[in-house]
Design a protein around this motif. Sequence first.
Motif, PDB file in Angstrom:
ATOM      1  N   LYS A 173     -36.882  50.121  -4.339  1.00 32.45           N
ATOM      2  CA  LYS A 173     -38.317  50.374  -4.331  1.00 32.45           C
ATOM      3  C   LYS A 173     -38.716  51.136  -3.061  1.00 32.45           C
ATOM      4  O   LYS A 173     -38.034  51.053  -2.038  1.00 32.45           O
TER       5      LYS A 173
ATOM      6  N   VAL B 160     -40.103  46.331   1.694  1.00 31.20           N
ATOM      7  CA  VAL B 160     -40.843  46.728   0.499  1.00 31.20           C
ATOM      8  C   VAL B 160     -42.125  45.924   0.389  1.00 31.20           C
ATOM      9  O   VAL B 160     -42.139  44.710   0.648  1.00 31.20           O
TER      10      VAL B 160
ATOM     11  N   LYS C 102     -44.832  45.080  -4.730  1.00 33.92           N
ATOM     12  CA  LYS C 102     -44.077  46.099  -5.457  1.00 33.92           C
ATOM     13  C   LYS C 102     -42.595  45.759  -5.533  1.00 33.92           C
ATOM     14  O   LYS C 102     -41.763  46.624  -5.797  1.00 33.92           O
ATOM     15  N   GLN C 103     -42.263  44.498  -5.342  1.00 30.52           N
ATOM     16  CA  GLN C 103     -40.870  44.058  -5.363  1.00 30.52           C
ATOM     17  C   GLN C 103     -40.321  44.066  -6.782  1.00 30.52           C
ATOM     18  O   GLN C 103     -41.079  44.110  -7.770  1.00 30.52           O
ATOM     19  N   PRO C 104     -38.984  44.033  -6.931  1.00 26.83           N
ATOM     20  CA  PRO C 104     -38.354  44.148  -8.259  1.00 26.83           C
ATOM     21  C   PRO C 104     -38.791  43.099  -9.265  1.00 26.83           C
ATOM     22  O   PRO C 104     -38.738  43.352 -10.475  1.00 26.83           O
TER      23      PRO C 104
ATOM     24  N   ASP D 219     -40.897  44.042 -12.329  1.00 25.75           N
ATOM     25  CA  ASP D 219     -40.373  44.855 -13.426  1.00 25.75           C
ATOM     26  C   ASP D 219     -40.113  44.004 -14.660  1.00 25.75           C
ATOM     27  O   ASP D 219     -39.881  44.528 -15.755  1.00 25.75           O
TER      28      ASP D 219
END
Length: 415
Positions: free
Chosen positions: A56, A73, A77-79, A82
Amino acid sequence: MAPPCGSERRWSRAVKMTFYLFFLIPMSSAGNGKTNTIFGKKQKLEIQQQLKRLNKPALKSIEGPDGDIIDCVDIYKQPAFDHPLLKNHTIQMRPSSYPEGFSFDEINDVSSNFEPEFTQPWHLNGRCPEGTIPIRRTKEEDLLRAGSVANFGRKKYHTIPDAQNKIEVNPHEYAMIGEAGDKYYGMSVEMNLWNPHTQEDNEFSISQFLLTNGVYVQDLNAIEGGAMVYKDLYGDKETRIFISWTDDEYQQTGCFNLACPGFVQVNKQIAMGARVTPYSKYDGNQFALKFHVWKDINARGDWWLSINQRDFGYWPSSLFSILSDSASTVKWGGEVLNYYKDGQHTTTQMGSGHFAEEGAGKASFFKNLNVIDGLQIQRAPRDTMTLMSKPNCYNIIDYGDYFYFGGPGRNPNCP
């Protein structure tokens, strides 16, 4: 040193069968051991797309002296986000409750000068700012070692062929203890930190805890973490901290660390998948990692993880089908992957590389074992079962709320 239990505890046949089925099928693996793969244009494009997905945008990047690059990060907006189930997820910055005896209010205070008892090399060159989390950057060579983009970071069921007997052999070997037969809402453990030798690049050595629903079927749910050495995954033979989870027996879910979305990290000091030091020394100073996992029953029921008494993050309850309620098995111990190079057991070590009977300062330990049971009471394990898949290679001695374990792998009694 307390004496070991004098007799094997008896369980119901159903519980015992469940436990053995759980123990005897491997928990941890990733990749397929292939290296130096030549990729065409399509594969190179896939690699770039995967790197973009995994890495990211960073507000700050820190290169450690060991070559790891840590990206700071934006926490939002961390993984984790998703994951389709977490698109509208609201981050909980700290638990709404702690089990009795688990409260870390003082050291979780942002004004506190508390530092974890372990360090990570990247700390020498900087720290991540508030509002970010540290993530170890995935590099192109990491994906190349995995053999394919799809394999990177994933757990797989490993077998090796036995041509003589025309069967597939399980290369996963264990020295573990565990408790089953109750509802479990958490566990705690302090595990010794070593740097075990691994002979082959595609072999690993792991010290770990696990909470699961206990049965290996397609709906297996599991949470695990600990320390591991795995060159195929990380590119070196240093000891690194890890976590993992699955909701479907590692079919679609199940990656080390943050390679699969789901786990929500809130801590800005610890980078999952990064090295941890210092290591314990044989007959010298001993160092350990402390893990607590508990279900935050006063809020959404998320499974929180603390590392060395600092809240690290959580597995949202919505990720799981069965662990959304509770676990039915808790386990602790060691696991190695042994590929029988040249028909011999390899010299891959477990723990310190020394057998359990060598004891304090020499064998690796797990201590301060506790579970949070169905009555929401924190207690020491009871009626535990022990698994030693190859006791002449790796063994374990259980003393109740602590145990010693480990071994050297190949030796005169483990050919």
